[in-house]
Structure formats: C-alpha cells, structure tokens
Design a protein around this motif. Structure first.
Motif, mmCIF file in Angstrom:
data_model
loop_
_atom_site.group_PDB
_atom_site.id
_atom_site.type_symbol
_atom_site.label_atom_id
_atom_site.label_comp_id
_atom_site.label_asym_id
_atom_site.label_seq_id
_atom_site.Cartn_x
_atom_site.Cartn_y
_atom_site.Cartn_z
ATOM 1 N N ARG A 1 12.671 35.533 43.718
ATOM 2 C CA ARG A 1 11.153 35.721 43.384
ATOM 3 C C ARG A 1 10.361 36.415 44.424
ATOM 4 O O ARG A 1 9.591 37.321 43.994
ATOM 5 C CB ARG A 1 10.680 34.329 43.358
ATOM 6 C CG ARG A 1 11.016 33.714 41.792
ATOM 7 C CD ARG A 1 10.269 32.494 41.513
ATOM 8 N NE ARG A 1 9.975 31.496 42.376
ATOM 9 C CZ ARG A 1 11.098 30.653 42.765
ATOM 10 N NH1 ARG A 1 12.002 30.376 41.921
ATOM 11 N NH2 ARG A 1 10.628 29.607 43.674
ATOM 12 N N ALA A 2 10.581 36.275 45.752
ATOM 13 C CA ALA A 2 9.744 36.909 46.577
ATOM 14 C C ALA A 2 9.905 38.398 46.607
ATOM 15 O O ALA A 2 9.065 39.095 46.939
ATOM 16 C CB ALA A 2 9.942 36.329 47.995
ATOM 17 N N GLY A 3 11.463 38.894 46.669
ATOM 18 C CA GLY A 3 11.774 40.202 46.402
ATOM 19 C C GLY A 3 11.037 40.565 45.099
ATOM 20 O O GLY A 3 10.589 42.001 45.159
ATOM 21 N N ARG A 4 11.101 40.031 44.116
ATOM 22 C CA ARG A 4 10.520 40.767 42.751
ATOM 23 C C ARG A 4 9.170 40.804 42.980
ATOM 24 O O ARG A 4 8.464 41.927 42.426
ATOM 25 C CB ARG A 4 11.005 39.552 41.659
ATOM 26 C CG ARG A 4 10.546 40.202 40.249
ATOM 27 C CD ARG A 4 11.170 39.416 39.289
ATOM 28 N NE ARG A 4 10.748 38.061 39.282
ATOM 29 C CZ ARG A 4 11.255 37.027 38.601
ATOM 30 N NH1 ARG A 4 12.175 37.017 37.858
ATOM 31 N NH2 ARG A 4 10.559 35.840 38.787
ATOM 32 N N LEU A 5 8.256 40.071 43.602
ATOM 33 C CA LEU A 5 7.020 39.832 43.880
ATOM 34 C C LEU A 5 6.539 41.218 44.768
ATOM 35 O O LEU A 5 5.646 41.852 44.529
ATOM 36 C CB LEU A 5 6.390 38.866 44.546
ATOM 37 C CG LEU A 5 4.759 38.723 44.742
ATOM 38 C CD1 LEU A 5 3.940 38.942 43.491
ATOM 39 C CD2 LEU A 5 4.590 37.236 45.423
ATOM 40 N N ARG A 6 7.373 41.195 45.789
ATOM 41 C CA ARG A 6 7.243 42.570 46.783
ATOM 42 C C ARG A 6 7.403 43.815 46.008
ATOM 43 O O ARG A 6 6.491 44.812 46.026
ATOM 44 C CB ARG A 6 8.088 42.416 47.743
ATOM 45 C CG ARG A 6 7.473 41.466 49.155
ATOM 46 C CD ARG A 6 8.473 41.609 50.269
ATOM 47 N NE ARG A 6 9.845 41.415 50.079
ATOM 48 C CZ ARG A 6 10.538 40.267 50.307
ATOM 49 N NH1 ARG A 6 9.768 39.243 50.367
ATOM 50 N NH2 ARG A 6 11.546 40.094 50.042
ATOM 51 N N ALA A 7 8.241 43.875 44.830
ATOM 52 C CA ALA A 7 8.634 45.071 44.308
ATOM 53 C C ALA A 7 7.489 45.404 43.366
ATOM 54 O O ALA A 7 7.039 46.348 43.227
ATOM 55 C CB ALA A 7 9.727 44.967 43.404
ATOM 56 N N GLN A 8 6.767 44.377 42.601
ATOM 57 C CA GLN A 8 5.697 44.336 41.861
ATOM 58 C C GLN A 8 4.479 44.967 42.538
ATOM 59 O O GLN A 8 3.756 45.733 41.954
ATOM 60 C CB GLN A 8 5.441 43.349 41.092
ATOM 61 C CG GLN A 8 6.504 42.810 40.050
ATOM 62 C CD GLN A 8 6.194 41.611 39.327
ATOM 63 O OE1 GLN A 8 5.573 40.813 39.777
ATOM 64 N NE2 GLN A 8 7.039 41.284 38.248
ATOM 65 N N LEU A 9 4.201 44.345 43.649
ATOM 66 C CA LEU A 9 3.249 44.843 44.480
ATOM 67 C C LEU A 9 3.315 46.142 45.089
ATOM 68 O O LEU A 9 1.902 46.850 45.067
ATOM 69 C CB LEU A 9 3.171 43.804 45.844
ATOM 70 C CG LEU A 9 2.744 42.262 45.489
ATOM 71 C CD1 LEU A 9 2.654 41.525 46.646
ATOM 72 C CD2 LEU A 9 1.280 42.260 44.597
ATOM 73 N N ARG A 10 4.406 46.706 45.127
ATOM 74 C CA ARG A 10 4.547 48.221 45.589
ATOM 75 C C ARG A 10 4.210 49.278 44.526
ATOM 76 O O ARG A 10 3.970 50.362 44.598
ATOM 77 C CB ARG A 10 5.925 48.588 46.055
ATOM 78 C CG ARG A 10 6.118 47.621 47.495
ATOM 79 C CD ARG A 10 7.613 48.075 47.979
ATOM 80 N NE ARG A 10 8.083 47.298 49.017
ATOM 81 C CZ ARG A 10 9.027 46.655 48.983
ATOM 82 N NH1 ARG A 10 9.943 47.000 47.978
ATOM 83 N NH2 ARG A 10 9.304 45.600 49.809
ATOM 84 N N ARG A 11 4.372 48.724 43.284
ATOM 85 C CA ARG A 11 4.025 49.522 41.864
ATOM 86 C C ARG A 11 2.569 50.017 42.157
ATOM 87 O O ARG A 11 1.650 49.238 42.361
ATOM 88 C CB ARG A 11 4.406 48.845 40.871
ATOM 89 C CG ARG A 11 5.864 48.714 40.380
ATOM 90 C CD ARG A 11 6.151 48.063 38.993
ATOM 91 N NE ARG A 11 7.397 47.717 39.257
ATOM 92 C CZ ARG A 11 8.060 46.827 38.393
ATOM 93 N NH1 ARG A 11 7.229 46.047 37.805
ATOM 94 N NH2 ARG A 11 9.298 46.292 38.458
ATOM 95 N N PRO A 12 2.379 51.314 41.796
ATOM 96 C CA PRO A 12 0.937 51.832 41.675
ATOM 97 C C PRO A 12 0.312 51.085 40.434
ATOM 98 O O PRO A 12 0.996 50.909 39.392
ATOM 99 C CB PRO A 12 1.081 53.235 41.483
ATOM 100 C CG PRO A 12 2.265 53.391 41.026
ATOM 101 C CD PRO A 12 3.180 52.129 41.567
ATOM 102 N N VAL A 13 -1.041 50.857 40.671
ATOM 103 C CA VAL A 13 -1.584 50.121 39.503
ATOM 104 C C VAL A 13 -2.207 51.374 38.417
ATOM 105 O O VAL A 13 -2.784 52.465 38.669
ATOM 106 C CB VAL A 13 -3.042 49.589 40.015
ATOM 107 C CG1 VAL A 13 -3.878 48.848 38.653
ATOM 108 C CG2 VAL A 13 -2.475 48.439 40.915
ATOM 109 N N PRO A 14 -1.930 51.134 37.186
ATOM 110 C CA PRO A 14 -2.171 52.108 36.269
ATOM 111 C C PRO A 14 -3.955 52.290 36.115
ATOM 112 O O PRO A 14 -4.426 51.242 36.274
ATOM 113 C CB PRO A 14 -1.626 51.662 35.036
ATOM 114 C CG PRO A 14 -1.001 50.296 35.137
ATOM 115 C CD PRO A 14 -1.069 49.971 36.621
ATOM 116 N N ALA A 15 -4.026 53.636 36.255
ATOM 117 C CA ALA A 15 -5.838 53.733 36.175
ATOM 118 C C ALA A 15 -6.215 53.663 34.744
ATOM 119 O O ALA A 15 -5.747 53.604 33.638
ATOM 120 C CB ALA A 15 -5.852 55.049 36.406
#
Length: 73
Positions: free
Chosen positions: A59-73
C-alpha cells in the motif's frame, strides 16, 4: 511441494494487491489451503515479511506511485 507452496504464496500476494482492504491472515491461509500458522510461517519464509507487513509495504508503494503522478490541469 515447494512449487505448490510458492504458488500459494504468490496467490496470496495477488489477493493482497487486489484487495481494497487488507485481508486477514485466516482468509489468506484459507485461500492457500493451509492452516493460519503454517501459512504465516511460509509467507515470511518466501517473502521475508509477514502478510501484514507485506500488505503495508504494498500500500505504501502504491501511494508513493500515485503521489509521483502529475496532477491533471
């Protein structure tokens, strides 16, 4: 025998990865066709982690991966 055990642990890892909430050890053991204590021991032997620690790390790895994704504008 070892191949069957490795497959059971791999299946448990997939169940953990696919679950919205962490499955308990009894549920994972039942899916693997093993007693809870034997499953716990085999899981730690094969992965180096307890099922709970594995799920937490996943879960921590999945969260880190989601946080690295750019936020859509």
């Amino acid at each position: 025998m070892h191949e069957r055990q490795a497959q059971a642990i791999a299946q448990a890892c997939r169940l953990i990865a696919q679950a919205d909430e962490q499955p308990d050890t009894a549920t994972l053991a039942q899916a693997a066709g093993l007693s809870r204590h034997h499953f716990h021991r085999l899981f730690k032997q094969h992965t180096g982690l307890t099922p709970k620690a594995y799920a937490d790390a996943y879960r921590a790895g999945r969260l880190r991966a989601q946080l690295r994704r750019p936020v859509p504008a």
